[in-house]
Design a protein around this motif. Structure first.
Motif, mmCIF file in Angstrom:
data_model
loop_
_atom_site.group_PDB
_atom_site.id
_atom_site.type_symbol
_atom_site.label_atom_id
_atom_site.label_comp_id
_atom_site.label_asym_id
_atom_site.label_seq_id
_atom_site.Cartn_x
_atom_site.Cartn_y
_atom_site.Cartn_z
ATOM 1 N N GLU A 270 0.815 -1.220 0.000
ATOM 2 C CA GLU A 270 0.000 0.000 0.000
ATOM 3 C C GLU A 270 0.848 1.269 0.000
ATOM 4 O O GLU A 270 0.505 2.248 -0.667
ATOM 5 N N PHE A 271 1.974 1.267 0.730
ATOM 6 C CA PHE A 271 2.692 2.527 0.950
ATOM 7 C C PHE A 271 4.078 2.611 0.316
ATOM 8 O O PHE A 271 4.640 3.709 0.243
ATOM 9 N N SER A 272 4.652 1.498 -0.134
ATOM 10 C CA SER A 272 5.972 1.592 -0.756
ATOM 11 C C SER A 272 5.876 2.286 -2.107
ATOM 12 O O SER A 272 4.821 2.287 -2.745
ATOM 13 N N THR A 273 6.972 2.881 -2.534
ATOM 14 C CA THR A 273 6.988 3.656 -3.774
ATOM 15 C C THR A 273 7.682 2.866 -4.885
ATOM 16 O O THR A 273 8.400 1.895 -4.625
ATOM 17 N N ASP A 274 7.478 3.310 -6.139
ATOM 18 C CA ASP A 274 8.177 2.652 -7.238
ATOM 19 C C ASP A 274 9.635 3.111 -7.261
ATOM 20 O O ASP A 274 10.051 3.957 -6.468
ATOM 21 N N ARG A 275 10.411 2.551 -8.181
ATOM 22 C CA ARG A 275 11.855 2.804 -8.150
ATOM 23 C C ARG A 275 12.170 4.274 -8.387
ATOM 24 O O ARG A 275 13.048 4.850 -7.732
ATOM 25 N N ASP A 276 11.495 4.912 -9.318
ATOM 26 C CA ASP A 276 11.784 6.314 -9.610
ATOM 27 C C ASP A 276 11.536 7.188 -8.385
ATOM 28 O O ASP A 276 12.346 8.078 -8.072
ATOM 29 N N GLU A 277 10.443 6.946 -7.686
ATOM 30 C CA GLU A 277 10.133 7.727 -6.484
ATOM 31 C C GLU A 277 11.142 7.433 -5.372
ATOM 32 O O GLU A 277 11.520 8.337 -4.615
ATOM 33 N N THR A 278 11.566 6.159 -5.273
ATOM 34 C CA THR A 278 12.557 5.793 -4.264
ATOM 35 C C THR A 278 13.869 6.514 -4.498
ATOM 36 O O THR A 278 14.471 7.074 -3.569
ATOM 37 N N VAL A 279 14.317 6.523 -5.748
ATOM 38 C CA VAL A 279 15.563 7.213 -6.085
ATOM 39 C C VAL A 279 15.438 8.706 -5.809
ATOM 40 O O VAL A 279 16.378 9.344 -5.300
ATOM 41 N N GLU A 280 14.279 9.274 -6.093
ATOM 42 C CA GLU A 280 14.059 10.693 -5.837
ATOM 43 C C GLU A 280 14.106 10.984 -4.335
ATOM 44 O O GLU A 280 14.661 12.006 -3.902
ATOM 45 N N THR A 281 13.539 10.094 -3.530
ATOM 46 C CA THR A 281 13.586 10.254 -2.072
ATOM 47 C C THR A 281 15.027 10.208 -1.574
ATOM 48 O O THR A 281 15.441 11.030 -0.736
ATOM 49 N N ILE A 282 15.807 9.260 -2.093
ATOM 50 C CA ILE A 282 17.217 9.150 -1.700
ATOM 51 C C ILE A 282 17.968 10.423 -2.079
ATOM 52 O O ILE A 282 18.769 10.953 -1.288
ATOM 53 N N PHE B 272 23.115 4.297 -5.593
ATOM 54 C CA PHE B 272 24.054 4.788 -6.601
ATOM 55 C C PHE B 272 23.343 5.409 -7.797
ATOM 56 O O PHE B 272 23.916 6.262 -8.482
ATOM 57 N N ALA B 273 22.105 5.015 -8.014
ATOM 58 C CA ALA B 273 21.322 5.680 -9.048
ATOM 59 C C ALA B 273 21.094 7.144 -8.666
ATOM 60 O O ALA B 273 21.162 8.038 -9.510
ATOM 61 N N ALA B 274 20.839 7.367 -7.360
ATOM 62 C CA ALA B 274 20.653 8.745 -6.893
ATOM 63 C C ALA B 274 21.965 9.510 -6.902
ATOM 64 O O ALA B 274 22.003 10.689 -7.268
ATOM 65 N N LEU B 275 23.052 8.848 -6.534
ATOM 66 C CA LEU B 275 24.349 9.532 -6.495
ATOM 67 C C LEU B 275 24.859 9.868 -7.894
ATOM 68 O O LEU B 275 25.578 10.839 -8.094
ATOM 69 N N ASN B 276 24.475 9.074 -8.876
ATOM 70 C CA ASN B 276 24.927 9.326 -10.229
ATOM 71 C C ASN B 276 24.109 10.386 -10.946
ATOM 72 O O ASN B 276 24.452 10.817 -12.051
#
Length: 205
Positions: A148-160, A196-200
């Motif tokens: 119900e509350f977890s996000t998709d990968r794009d949103e997760t990377v954006e949060t990081i 590392f997706a967020a760091l890159n």
């Protein structure tokens, strides 16, 4: 055995004297409900039942006190009552009674906690799952809350990336800060791939 005297004690307890000697302390309300008084006979079976009823009543009072302050999972409530010097059986029965009364609801508890951990604490899925398991939430309820509350990968990377910009803005330029940031984000429950997706990605101006 004869109850020779009953004396009040602190914390709403009463001291029973049996055959002239101090025997046991029991919950005063439970004692009053039993109708026992000085001069009454009591056998081992009756005394054991009285002690069980006393423990159950005090454990339920402790449960209500804990629930007044915040919500608990059933397992968390049982553990806290046990740590308050109640036996495990009395704690289990008290937690079950609170559940029957609707004062404990693991499904709703899991949903509220998962939402708080994802949205306010900014934890990753692995950390949220770990926190829910530590509260004794069943696996099926954990999976439902995560779905119900977890996000998709794009949103997760954006949060990081937002965490990095707020807490570790030098991570894109300084290797030492980068290592600290990666370690912290792992503790938050994020995987290497997303970190590392967020760091890159370049930080926002």
């Amino acid at each position: 055995m004869i109850i020779t005297d009953i004396q009040p004690r602190r914390r709403r307890l009463s001291q029973l004297y049996i055959d002239g000697e101090a025997a046991v302390k029991v919950d005063t309300e439970t004692l009053l409900k039993s109708g026992l008084a000085p001069g009454d006979e009591i056998d081992d079976e009756q005394l054991h039942a009285l002690l069980q009823d006393s423990a159950a009543h005090r454990a339920e009072e402790k449960a209500l006190y804990l629930l007044e302050h915040r919500a608990h999972s059933k397992k968390e409530l049982e553990d806290k009552i046990t740590r308050a010097e109640f036996d495990r059986e009395a704690a289990r029965r008290a937690a079950e009674h609170m559940e029957e009364l609707g004062l404990v609801d693991d499904e709703q508890y899991a949903r509220r906690l998962a939402q708080e951990l994802f949205e306010r604490r900014k934890f990753g899925t692995r950390r949220v799952k770990q926190e829910l398991r530590q509260k004794g939430i069943a696996d099926d309820l954990i999976e439902a809350a995560l779905e119900e509350f977890s996000t998709d990968r794009d949103e997760t990377v954006e949060t990081i990336r937002a965490i990095l910009e707020r807490k570790y803005p030098a991570a894109w330029e300084d290797e030492k800060t980068r290592r600290r940031a990666v370690a912290a984000l792992q503790r938050y429950g994020y995987g290497f791939e997303d970190i590392f997706a967020a760091l890159n990605a370049e930080p926002e101006e």
